[in-house]
Design an enzyme around this catalytic site. Structure first.
Site, PDB file in Angstrom:
ATOM      1  N   LEU A 178       6.762 -28.133 -72.247  1.00 34.31           N
ATOM      2  CA  LEU A 178       8.147 -28.561 -72.016  1.00 34.31           C
ATOM      3  C   LEU A 178       8.771 -27.602 -71.011  1.00 34.31           C
ATOM      4  O   LEU A 178       8.798 -26.395 -71.269  1.00 34.31           O
ATOM      5  CB  LEU A 178       8.872 -28.427 -73.358  1.00 34.31           C
ATOM      6  CG  LEU A 178      10.063 -29.302 -73.687  1.00 34.31           C
ATOM      7  CD1 LEU A 178       9.668 -30.769 -73.642  1.00 34.31           C
ATOM      8  CD2 LEU A 178      10.576 -28.946 -75.085  1.00 34.31           C
ATOM      9  N   HIS A 179       9.221 -28.122 -69.889  1.00 39.81           N
ATOM     10  CA  HIS A 179       9.877 -27.207 -68.943  1.00 39.81           C
ATOM     11  C   HIS A 179      10.909 -27.873 -68.052  1.00 39.81           C
ATOM     12  O   HIS A 179      11.588 -27.210 -67.289  1.00 39.81           O
ATOM     13  CB  HIS A 179       8.829 -26.525 -68.063  1.00 39.81           C
ATOM     14  CG  HIS A 179       8.252 -27.454 -67.024  1.00 39.81           C
ATOM     15  ND1 HIS A 179       7.299 -28.392 -67.332  1.00 39.81           N
ATOM     16  CD2 HIS A 179       8.518 -27.606 -65.711  1.00 39.81           C
ATOM     17  CE1 HIS A 179       7.008 -29.076 -66.244  1.00 39.81           C
ATOM     18  NE2 HIS A 179       7.733 -28.623 -65.247  1.00 39.81           N
ATOM     19  N   ARG A 180      11.037 -29.210 -68.135  1.00 41.75           N
ATOM     20  CA  ARG A 180      11.998 -29.884 -67.246  1.00 41.75           C
ATOM     21  C   ARG A 180      13.402 -29.368 -67.512  1.00 41.75           C
ATOM     22  O   ARG A 180      13.837 -29.330 -68.684  1.00 41.75           O
ATOM     23  CB  ARG A 180      12.043 -31.386 -67.505  1.00 41.75           C
ATOM     24  CG  ARG A 180      10.789 -32.076 -67.234  1.00 41.75           C
ATOM     25  CD  ARG A 180      10.812 -32.920 -65.977  1.00 41.75           C
ATOM     26  NE  ARG A 180       9.433 -33.131 -65.624  1.00 41.75           N
ATOM     27  CZ  ARG A 180       8.850 -32.748 -64.500  1.00 41.75           C
ATOM     28  NH1 ARG A 180       9.555 -32.162 -63.558  1.00 41.75           N
ATOM     29  NH2 ARG A 180       7.584 -32.952 -64.283  1.00 41.75           N
TER      30      ARG A 180
END
Ligand code: UD1
Length: 396
Positions: A227-229
């Site tokens: 998860l990094h957006r």
């Protein structure tokens, strides 16, 4: 022909690696010599986000490291533009090849699109380098995503648009890009995956994390999430429900979460540590959500290849799970890679807790039928090099 290859951020390295392999094979097979320079913008710079990938993938040391580092979008893009202009003047390549959709991709294409250098041999006074975009035409149709803006703009200035799936050709056609600029070549990310799959099985990551077998020698079941957006992690009202869903899923099997630096910063800023069974543990225990350091290419490949389920907001991982046959749940409302849904193992779950849980459980119980998309066969890099060679050096 001289090519400047640009890489800047983690997902770029696998793509550039495949192209370098293809250039080297082309040169070794007696084809007209292609000279290349590898430029690293330094958008990603941590050892775990960059150097490990060069080592794992056997990518040669960059000829130039621009060391731009992190800052706001505008500053990062601006800094790359400023520094890349000097490199272009110095190198004067025939082609600038950019990959993917990160800030480095648009910054370097923009510089190349306005670059002119003297042509000592021809009657034309000035020469403009050609721009090749690998992974052209993908569209999420969400202009709020920085990557979508990067994709659209890079495609507008590119001369060679190399696509990974048919949807990309349709998108480019609708945007008025001439057909003769577009080449369906397949997926360089998959070239790297297929090349390194066997080697990744030698990675000791499962043993290191205690995930290979339980006490009775039975292979352990686990999920992987990434998860990094910015849209998912920079806003607590979005990040919190995602974490709650993942926490609930992790009651059935441990969820391993290699954390991107951006996400780790947010976990600390929002004081979300209590959601995790452990932050950066040596070993993965029973059920629960476990943050671990970002992994290198080979370790991550083995980890995902053996996972029961992957939850992600990454683009590349949707493609990799399609090839690996591992069920994937994408934590976004859209994807620029629709073939991973129509032919692959991917489903879109959005970011609401209930929807994530429904889709994840469905994926665990009903495996989607999947088939390998056309040209995701390990030869995309070769096709790209052949097209550039033919187009720029003629057929003789
Ligand atoms: C970038 C890409 C994204 C890609 C992702 C892969 C853009 C617009 N986004 O997002 O498309 O999916 O890379 O990881 O180009 N940081 C470090 N060390 C690093 C790199 C980053 O600590 O080596 C931290 C910094 O605090 C930085 C933040 O991560 O501010 C974000 O990095 P940045 O390169 O701006 O964007 P990503 O979120 O990584």
């Amino acid at each position: 022909m001289k090519i400047v290859l640009v890489a800047g951020a983690r997902p770029n390295f696998m793509k550039v690696s495949a192209i370098i392999d293809a250039i080297q094979s082309h040169n070794a097979s007696g084809g007209r010599h292609i000279e290349y320079r590898l430029v690293h913008t330094g958008q990603h710079y941590d050892a775990q986000m960059s150097q490990t990938f060069f080592t794992d993938l056997g990518i040669p040391k960059p000829d130039v490291d621009m060391e731009v580092g992190s800052s706001s979008h505008a500053q990062q893009t601006g800094e790359i533009i400023k520094r890349f202009e000097f490199i272009m003047l110095d190198e004067q390549p025939d082609v600038v090849l950019v990959v993917g959709d990160v800030n480095s991709t648009i910054a370097c294409s923009l510089v190349a699109s306005k670059m002119m250098y003297p042509n000592p041999t021809a009657t034309l006074k000035l020469l403009r380098p050609r721009i090749a975009h690998v992974e052209a035409g993908l569209r999420s149709f969400d202009r709020e995503m920085p990557e979508e803006v990067n994709r659209v703009l890079t495609d507008v200035v590119s001369d060679f648009l190399f696509t990974t799936e048919r949807s990309a050709e349709k998108n480019l056609k609708k945007e008025g890009i001439p057909k003769d600029k577009v080449h369906f070549v397949g997926n360089t990310m998959v070239d790297s995956l297929l090349k390194h799959r066997k080697k990744s099985q030698e990675s000791a990551i499962l043993e290191r994390l205690g995930l290979s077998h339980d006490d009775k020698g039975v292979p352990r079941e686990y999920g992987v999430m990434t998860l990094h957006r910015p849209s998912n992690v920079d806003d607590l009202t979005c990040f919190q429900p995602i974490l709650e869903a993942l926490k609930e899923l992790s009651q059935d099997m441990p969820m391993v979460f290699p954390v991107h630096p951006r996400t780790m910063k947010r976990i600390q800023e929002f004081h979300l540590e209590s959601n995790f069974a452990s932050l950066i543990p040596q070993k993965i225990g029973g059920s629960g959500l476990y943050c671990i350091e970002p992994l290198g290419y080979l370790d991550f490949l083995r980890l995902t290849a053996n996972a029961k389920l992957v939850l992600t907001d990454s683009g590349g991982l949707q493609e990799e799970t399609t090839i690996l046959g591992v069920p994937c749940v994408t934590l976004r409302e859209n994807t620029e890679r629709p073939i991973t849904i129509t032919q692959g193992t991917n489903v879109l779950a959005g970011t609401m807790k209930d929807q994530i849980l429904i889709h994840a459980r469905q994926q665990l119980t009903h495996h989607k039928k999947h088939k390998r998309p056309k040209f995701w066969d390990g030869h995309a890099g070769q096709r790209i090099v052949e097209i550039l060679d033919r187009s720029l050096c003629g057929t003789s």
